[in-house]
Write a protein that holds these residues in place. Structure first.
Motif, PDB file in Angstrom:
ATOM      1  N   TYR A 200       0.811  -1.216   0.000  1.00  0.00           N
ATOM      2  CA  TYR A 200       0.000   0.000   0.000  1.00  0.00           C
ATOM      3  C   TYR A 200       0.847   1.270   0.000  1.00  0.00           C
ATOM      4  CZ  TYR A 200      -3.676  -3.331   1.113  1.00  0.00           C
ATOM      5  OH  TYR A 200      -4.543  -4.397   1.079  1.00  0.00           O
ATOM      6  N   ARG A 201       1.948   1.252   0.712  1.00  0.00           N
ATOM      7  CA  ARG A 201       2.789   2.449   0.718  1.00  0.00           C
ATOM      8  C   ARG A 201       3.374   2.696  -0.675  1.00  0.00           C
ATOM      9  NH1 ARG A 201       8.070   4.049   1.417  1.00  0.00           N
ATOM     10  NH2 ARG A 201       8.337   6.042   2.486  1.00  0.00           N
ATOM     11  N   SER A 202       3.826   1.632  -1.342  1.00  0.00           N
ATOM     12  CA  SER A 202       4.342   1.785  -2.702  1.00  0.00           C
ATOM     13  C   SER A 202       3.248   2.280  -3.647  1.00  0.00           C
ATOM     14  CB  SER A 202       4.899   0.448  -3.198  1.00  0.00           C
ATOM     15  OG  SER A 202       5.991   0.034  -2.408  1.00  0.00           O
ATOM     16  N   THR A 203       2.018   1.857  -3.393  1.00  0.00           N
ATOM     17  CA  THR A 203       0.900   2.340  -4.211  1.00  0.00           C
ATOM     18  C   THR A 203       0.762   3.847  -4.104  1.00  0.00           C
ATOM     19  OG1 THR A 203      -0.281   0.252  -3.884  1.00  0.00           O
ATOM     20  CG2 THR A 203      -1.573   2.144  -4.614  1.00  0.00           C
ATOM     21  N   THR A 204       0.789   4.348  -2.886  1.00  0.00           N
ATOM     22  CA  THR A 204       0.643   5.804  -2.709  1.00  0.00           C
ATOM     23  C   THR A 204       1.813   6.558  -3.321  1.00  0.00           C
ATOM     24  OG1 THR A 204       1.689   5.694  -0.509  1.00  0.00           O
ATOM     25  CG2 THR A 204      -0.706   5.473  -0.606  1.00  0.00           C
ATOM     26  N   LEU A 205       3.018   5.986  -3.248  1.00  0.00           N
ATOM     27  CA  LEU A 205       4.183   6.659  -3.838  1.00  0.00           C
ATOM     28  C   LEU A 205       4.076   6.706  -5.360  1.00  0.00           C
ATOM     29  CD1 LEU A 205       7.053   5.165  -1.638  1.00  0.00           C
ATOM     30  CD2 LEU A 205       6.041   7.438  -1.476  1.00  0.00           C
ATOM     31  N   ASP A 206       3.624   5.605  -5.969  1.00  0.00           N
ATOM     32  CA  ASP A 206       3.441   5.606  -7.428  1.00  0.00           C
ATOM     33  C   ASP A 206       2.372   6.606  -7.850  1.00  0.00           C
ATOM     34  OD1 ASP A 206       5.412   3.785  -7.964  1.00  0.00           O
ATOM     35  OD2 ASP A 206       4.084   2.044  -8.028  1.00  0.00           O
ATOM     36  N   LYS A 216      -4.331  15.990 -12.670  1.00  0.00           N
ATOM     37  CA  LYS A 216      -5.736  15.689 -12.921  1.00  0.00           C
ATOM     38  C   LYS A 216      -5.974  14.204 -13.210  1.00  0.00           C
ATOM     39  CE  LYS A 216      -7.002  20.309 -14.573  1.00  0.00           C
ATOM     40  NZ  LYS A 216      -7.638  21.089 -15.660  1.00  0.00           N
ATOM     41  N   ASN A 217      -5.059  13.362 -12.858  1.00  0.00           N
ATOM     42  CA  ASN A 217      -5.204  11.928 -13.112  1.00  0.00           C
ATOM     43  C   ASN A 217      -6.110  11.324 -12.036  1.00  0.00           C
ATOM     44  OD1 ASN A 217      -4.758   9.053 -13.250  1.00  0.00           O
ATOM     45  ND2 ASN A 217      -2.956   9.494 -14.506  1.00  0.00           N
ATOM     46  N   THR A 218      -7.346  11.070 -12.384  1.00  0.00           N
ATOM     47  CA  THR A 218      -8.308  10.551 -11.403  1.00  0.00           C
ATOM     48  C   THR A 218      -7.988   9.118 -10.981  1.00  0.00           C
ATOM     49  OG1 THR A 218      -9.764   9.887 -13.226  1.00  0.00           O
ATOM     50  CG2 THR A 218     -10.160  12.047 -12.211  1.00  0.00           C
ATOM     51  N   LYS A 219      -7.370   8.337 -11.882  1.00  0.00           N
ATOM     52  CA  LYS A 219      -6.995   6.972 -11.507  1.00  0.00           C
ATOM     53  C   LYS A 219      -5.979   6.975 -10.372  1.00  0.00           C
ATOM     54  CE  LYS A 219      -7.850   4.874 -16.031  1.00  0.00           C
ATOM     55  NZ  LYS A 219      -8.433   6.075 -16.642  1.00  0.00           N
ATOM     56  N   ALA A 220      -5.051   7.932 -10.417  1.00  0.00           N
ATOM     57  CA  ALA A 220      -4.057   8.030  -9.347  1.00  0.00           C
ATOM     58  C   ALA A 220      -4.736   8.379  -8.026  1.00  0.00           C
ATOM     59  CB  ALA A 220      -3.002   9.069  -9.703  1.00  0.00           C
ATOM     60  N   TYR A 221      -5.699   9.296  -8.064  1.00  0.00           N
ATOM     61  CA  TYR A 221      -6.433   9.630  -6.840  1.00  0.00           C
ATOM     62  C   TYR A 221      -7.215   8.417  -6.329  1.00  0.00           C
ATOM     63  CZ  TYR A 221      -5.466  14.641  -7.215  1.00  0.00           C
ATOM     64  OH  TYR A 221      -4.855  15.866  -7.250  1.00  0.00           O
ATOM     65  N   TYR A 222      -7.821   7.699  -7.260  1.00  0.00           N
ATOM     66  CA  TYR A 222      -8.639   6.545  -6.867  1.00  0.00           C
ATOM     67  C   TYR A 222      -7.795   5.453  -6.211  1.00  0.00           C
ATOM     68  CZ  TYR A 222     -11.520   2.339  -7.407  1.00  0.00           C
ATOM     69  OH  TYR A 222     -12.203   1.178  -7.173  1.00  0.00           O
ATOM     70  N   ARG A 223      -6.685   5.095  -6.851  1.00  0.00           N
ATOM     71  CA  ARG A 223      -5.865   4.012  -6.310  1.00  0.00           C
ATOM     72  C   ARG A 223      -5.134   4.431  -5.037  1.00  0.00           C
ATOM     73  NH1 ARG A 223      -4.454   2.352 -12.487  1.00  0.00           N
ATOM     74  NH2 ARG A 223      -6.447   1.284 -12.812  1.00  0.00           N
ATOM     75  N   SER A 224      -4.746   5.681  -4.980  1.00  0.00           N
ATOM     76  CA  SER A 224      -4.146   6.169  -3.741  1.00  0.00           C
ATOM     77  C   SER A 224      -5.160   6.138  -2.600  1.00  0.00           C
ATOM     78  CB  SER A 224      -3.625   7.600  -3.938  1.00  0.00           C
ATOM     79  OG  SER A 224      -3.083   8.104  -2.742  1.00  0.00           O
ATOM     80  N   SER A 225      -6.394   6.523  -2.890  1.00  0.00           N
ATOM     81  CA  SER A 225      -7.443   6.487  -1.871  1.00  0.00           C
ATOM     82  C   SER A 225      -7.727   5.068  -1.414  1.00  0.00           C
ATOM     83  CB  SER A 225      -8.715   7.136  -2.420  1.00  0.00           C
ATOM     84  OG  SER A 225      -9.719   7.198  -1.432  1.00  0.00           O
ATOM     85  N   LEU A 226      -7.730   4.113  -2.356  1.00  0.00           N
ATOM     86  CA  LEU A 226      -7.925   2.707  -1.994  1.00  0.00           C
ATOM     87  C   LEU A 226      -6.830   2.212  -1.054  1.00  0.00           C
ATOM     88  CD1 LEU A 226      -9.048   0.960  -5.312  1.00  0.00           C
ATOM     89  CD2 LEU A 226     -10.368   1.155  -3.208  1.00  0.00           C
ATOM     90  N   ALA A 227      -5.581   2.561  -1.362  1.00  0.00           N
ATOM     91  CA  ALA A 227      -4.462   2.121  -0.518  1.00  0.00           C
ATOM     92  C   ALA A 227      -4.554   2.742   0.872  1.00  0.00           C
ATOM     93  CB  ALA A 227      -3.140   2.495  -1.186  1.00  0.00           C
TER      94      ALA A 227
END
Length: 435
Positions: A200-206, A216-227
């Motif tokens: 999960y930490r690596s997810t937020t860093l990516d 404005k990359n919503t996928k990055a916000y979504y996956r960071s929020s999931l992690a």
């Protein structure tokens, strides 16, 4: 140039990617990336401090000396750091087994521009991710990022004149923009792989790296929020989700996640409120108990090693926060002449000692039946070591309120003695105290 393909938000659920176009490059035979050994070179650095000098034997040749100056484990480790002998990426230096320089070196075996090579790695990553091979997908995306990061390093080292030539001939602004777009996608897709393998930490860093390239990359916000949600960092997850929805209010994945986060927040708030109420209740009970003890002039004292009384304690009953409630005390009835005892968990301040001895007597160990209400007396020790005789009709509260009496470690200790032997015990106590 192949088109850019990015994994959707719900990719891990649908696994439905559009088929990628044929790659714009073809892998030729791999060149020999290692320099050949020469008479001047040695396979490993020589550690002269490990070679014992010996005047009777000639010096070892450089190749043999380089081997003899290292242990077998050290040689294996050095060999595993070279592409020719490497068995796994985990043997290389770098966090999580990543070796950006090695990945960039491997990419040299492919023809095409850095963007084309990275596009190929990205498409291979997409293919294995379709099969839920998350670790393999992560490795392919990492290789693509290695190519792009290395290209950026090379570009920054170029002189202004060389940069101008490069831009005018092969690397115009459109090519640089394509590289940045691919880098963003590789970060977002690698974040999905890290999310699935619970890094999960690596997810937020990516995701943070992707957002630096495109806020404005919503996928990055979504996956960071999931992690963050998986780590139970609800406030941070809510913030990331809200930022994504601010960009795309109709995003179904973000809206569904926002509902989950809100439900978790409500649950945590309810738990926090209950905890706060319990703490307030405990503080109020403690305040009311201390007030009741002071009002009755009852003194208490604690030692460094109080006994374990489990749930027995001084308290107000029936309502611990009502000023009209009665004080209850844990009382130990001691029979010092026979080294026995009884325990009364809740002894009311209005009760007398005989009111409890009525159901305690007869004592199971009193074979002679000496202990009867008419044949016993009661004594309590004072804080200074003296003794106070307790009358049979005097309530416990009045005894505890007398000067010199104190409760030690929350337990009242009452000595029950046979009248015929009480005087002898008292004299013995005086002699012991004197000593």
């Amino acid at each position: 140039m192949s088109r850019v393909e990015e994994l959707p938000d719900d990719f891990d659920e649908s696994l439905n990617l559009n088929p990628p176009p044929a790659p714009a490059y073809a892998p030729p035979s791999a060149p020999n990336l290692l320099p050949t050994a020469s008479s001047e070179s040695t396979p490993f650095p020589i550690d002269a401090t490990r070679l014992e000098p010996n005047g009777t034997t000639p010096a070892l040749p450089p190749h043999m000396a380089s081997v003899r100056s290292h242990t077998a484990d050290e040689i294996v480790q050095m060999m595993n750091r070279t592409p020719l002998f490497m068995t796994s990426l985990e043997s290389t230096a770098g966090e999580d087994g990543d070796n950006m320089e090695l990945d960039a070196l491997r990419a040299l075996q492919y023809e095409g521009t850095p963007a084309e090579v990275a596009q190929g790695f990205k498409e291979q990553g997409n293919e294995v991710v379709k099969l839920k091979r998350w670790k393999d997908g992560k490795e392919f995306y990492t290789k693509g990022l290695a190519v792009l990061v290395q290209r950026e390093k090379d570009r920054s080292l170029k002189s202004p004149d060389e940069a101008g030539k490069r831009l005018s001939i092969a690397e115009d602004e459109a090519e640089i923009g394509k590289e940045k777009e691919l880098e963003e996608i590789c970060y977002v897709n690698r974040a999905l792989c890290n999310l699935e393998i619970k890094n999960y930490r690596s997810t937020t860093l990516d995701c943070a790296s992707a957002l630096r390239l495109n806020p404005k990359n919503t996928k990055a916000y979504y996956r960071s929020s999931l992690a963050l949600f998986a780590l139970d960092k609800v406030l941070e997850a809510s913030d990331a989700c809200a930022r994504g929805l601010a960009i795309d209010p109709a995003n179904g994945a973000l809206k569904a996640l926002a509902i989950k986060i809100e439900a978790r927040q409500k649950s945590l708030r309810a738990v926090e409120q209950k905890k706060h109420k319990r703490e307030q209740r405990t503080q109020k009970e403690k305040l009311m108990l201390n007030t009741a003890l002071r009002a009755r002039n009852i003194r208490t004292r604690s030692t460094a090693q109080p006994p374990d009384m489990e749930d027995a304690s001084i308290h107000l009953s029936p309502d611990p926060v009502a000023p009209t409630s009665t004080l209850m005390f844990p009382v130990v009835l001691l029979y010092p002449l026979h080294l026995q005892s009884d325990f009364v968990k809740a002894f009311s301040e209005t009760d007398t000692v005989p009111s409890h001895l009525e159901y305690v007597f007869p004592l199971p160990w009193d074979e002679k039946h000496e202990y009867r209400l008419g044949s016993v007396e009661f004594y309590m020790e004072t804080g200074s070591g003296g003794l106070i005789k307790v009358g049979k009709k005097v309530s416990l509260g009045k005894v505890l309120g007398r000067p010199g009496v104190e409760i030690v470690d929350g337990v009242v200790r009452m000595n029950v003695l046979l009248k015929a032997r009480a005087a002898g015990w008292i004299e013995e106590m005086k002699v012991r105290k004197g000593r």
